[in-house]
Design a protein around this motif. Structure first.
Motif, PDB file in Angstrom:
ATOM      1  N   GLY A  21       0.776  -1.229   0.000  1.00 38.17           N
ATOM      2  CA  GLY A  21       0.000   0.000   0.000  1.00 38.17           C
ATOM      3  C   GLY A  21       0.806   1.276   0.000  1.00 38.17           C
ATOM      4  O   GLY A  21       0.276   2.353   0.296  1.00 38.17           O
ATOM      5  N   SER A  22       2.088   1.199  -0.366  1.00 39.40           N
ATOM      6  CA  SER A  22       2.929   2.393  -0.305  1.00 39.40           C
ATOM      7  C   SER A  22       2.892   3.230  -1.583  1.00 39.40           C
ATOM      8  O   SER A  22       3.477   4.308  -1.628  1.00 39.40           O
ATOM      9  CB  SER A  22       4.381   1.999  -0.002  1.00 39.40           C
ATOM     10  OG  SER A  22       4.892   1.105  -0.975  1.00 39.40           O
ATOM     11  N   ALA A 149      -0.454   1.397   8.329  1.00 43.07           N
ATOM     12  CA  ALA A 149      -1.091   2.352   7.424  1.00 43.07           C
ATOM     13  C   ALA A 149      -1.229   1.776   6.021  1.00 43.07           C
ATOM     14  O   ALA A 149      -2.264   1.914   5.369  1.00 43.07           O
ATOM     15  CB  ALA A 149      -0.286   3.648   7.391  1.00 43.07           C
ATOM     16  N   GLY A 150      -0.194   1.117   5.551  1.00 44.15           N
ATOM     17  CA  GLY A 150      -0.239   0.543   4.210  1.00 44.15           C
ATOM     18  C   GLY A 150      -1.259  -0.563   4.079  1.00 44.15           C
ATOM     19  O   GLY A 150      -2.018  -0.626   3.105  1.00 44.15           O
ATOM     20  N   ARG A 153      -4.934   0.302   3.493  1.00 45.67           N
ATOM     21  CA  ARG A 153      -5.347   0.969   2.254  1.00 45.67           C
ATOM     22  C   ARG A 153      -6.135   0.075   1.310  1.00 45.67           C
ATOM     23  O   ARG A 153      -6.567   0.508   0.258  1.00 45.67           O
ATOM     24  CB  ARG A 153      -4.109   1.534   1.528  1.00 45.67           C
ATOM     25  CG  ARG A 153      -3.469   2.713   2.254  1.00 45.67           C
ATOM     26  CD  ARG A 153      -2.310   3.307   1.469  1.00 45.67           C
ATOM     27  NE  ARG A 153      -1.826   4.541   2.088  1.00 45.67           N
ATOM     28  CZ  ARG A 153      -0.839   5.287   1.603  1.00 45.67           C
ATOM     29  NH1 ARG A 153      -0.233   4.929   0.465  1.00 45.67           N
ATOM     30  NH2 ARG A 153      -0.458   6.390   2.213  1.00 45.67           N
ATOM     31  N   ARG A 192       3.860   8.955   2.702  1.00 50.81           N
ATOM     32  CA  ARG A 192       2.708   9.767   3.102  1.00 50.81           C
ATOM     33  C   ARG A 192       2.661  11.091   2.342  1.00 50.81           C
ATOM     34  O   ARG A 192       1.672  11.831   2.450  1.00 50.81           O
ATOM     35  CB  ARG A 192       2.764  10.048   4.605  1.00 50.81           C
ATOM     36  CG  ARG A 192       2.620   8.804   5.476  1.00 50.81           C
ATOM     37  CD  ARG A 192       2.870   9.123   6.940  1.00 50.81           C
ATOM     38  NE  ARG A 192       4.232   9.657   7.135  1.00 50.81           N
ATOM     39  CZ  ARG A 192       4.709  10.079   8.304  1.00 50.81           C
ATOM     40  NH1 ARG A 192       3.943  10.039   9.379  1.00 50.81           N
ATOM     41  NH2 ARG A 192       5.956  10.534   8.395  1.00 50.81           N
TER      42      ARG A 192
END
Length: 215
Positions: A21-22, A149-150, A153, A192
């Protein structure tokens, strides 16, 4: 991990690396568009799976239906994908002077199957380097993002995405360690950031390599 390796004298080889998800695929596509607008012959590719053989290997290593694979089996399957990818797609494109942009390469095997699976990374690297004729990217862009966080997503997860948070934290640490050990060939960006800012940073770092290749 070993230093050195083969940096082809024809073409330019760029790799996007990082956790889930980056934004690797997004940045890869944006870079291709920018390069093509400037008249470059560009090959946009990815691992695993961007060859006929690789598609079958991708199904095996990523499908949740595969179930549990022995860690060494997983390493060898990824290495087989890389061998086919370099032999039939990456190296021929570089030989004709193209810019090859790949979404994942050897570093992903070292991070996921080495650090993530807690295997001896030097042994994993020997296999991966042999499979790829020790061909190295001129530039590896690491899009760095906290794993939590990734992974948040997207909804559906494949075999690798479904691993524990601790697994993905080891993967992230491995990418950052590789970049820190060879800053000449790496660019680490905070994933980010805005899509445009990230794309601009990649272009700025790549322009001198393109100019050098054009001489």
């Amino acid at each position: 991990m070993t230093s050195g390796g083969v940096y082809t004298s024809t073409g330019v080889f760029v790799c996007f690396e990082g956790g889930e998800g980056s934004g690797k695929s997004t940045q890869s596509r944006l870079l291709r568009t920018w390069l093509e607008e400037r008249g470059h012959d560009v090959v946009l590719t990815f691992e695993p799976g961007d060859t006929p053989v690789g598609r079958e290997l991708r199904r095996i290593v990523l499908s949740p239906e595969t179930g549990v694979l022995a860690d060494r089996t997983e390493v060898l399957l990824y290495a087989a994908d890389k061998a086919e990818h370099v032999e039939t797609l990456v190296q021929p494109a570089l030989d004709r002077g193209a810019v090859v942009v790949t979404d994942r390469y050897v570093d992903s095997t070292l991070a996921y199957q080495g650090a993530g699976r807690a295997l001896a990374v030097d042994e994993v690297e020997q296999v991966a380097r042999w499979a790829t004729h020790d061909l190295r990217p001129h530039l590896s862009v690491v899009l760095d993002l906290e794993p939590a966080a990734g992974l948040g997503r997207f909804e559906g997860r494949d075999r690798i995405e479904g691993e524990s948070l601790e697994f993905h934290q080891r993967v992230r640490a491995a990418f950052l360690a590789m970049a820190a050990a060879d800053p000449e060939h790496y660019l680490v960006l905070d994933a980010r950031g805005t899509v445009d800012d990230l794309a601009g940073a990649v272009r700025s770092r790549l322009e001198p390599l393109l100019a050098q290749a054009a001489r």
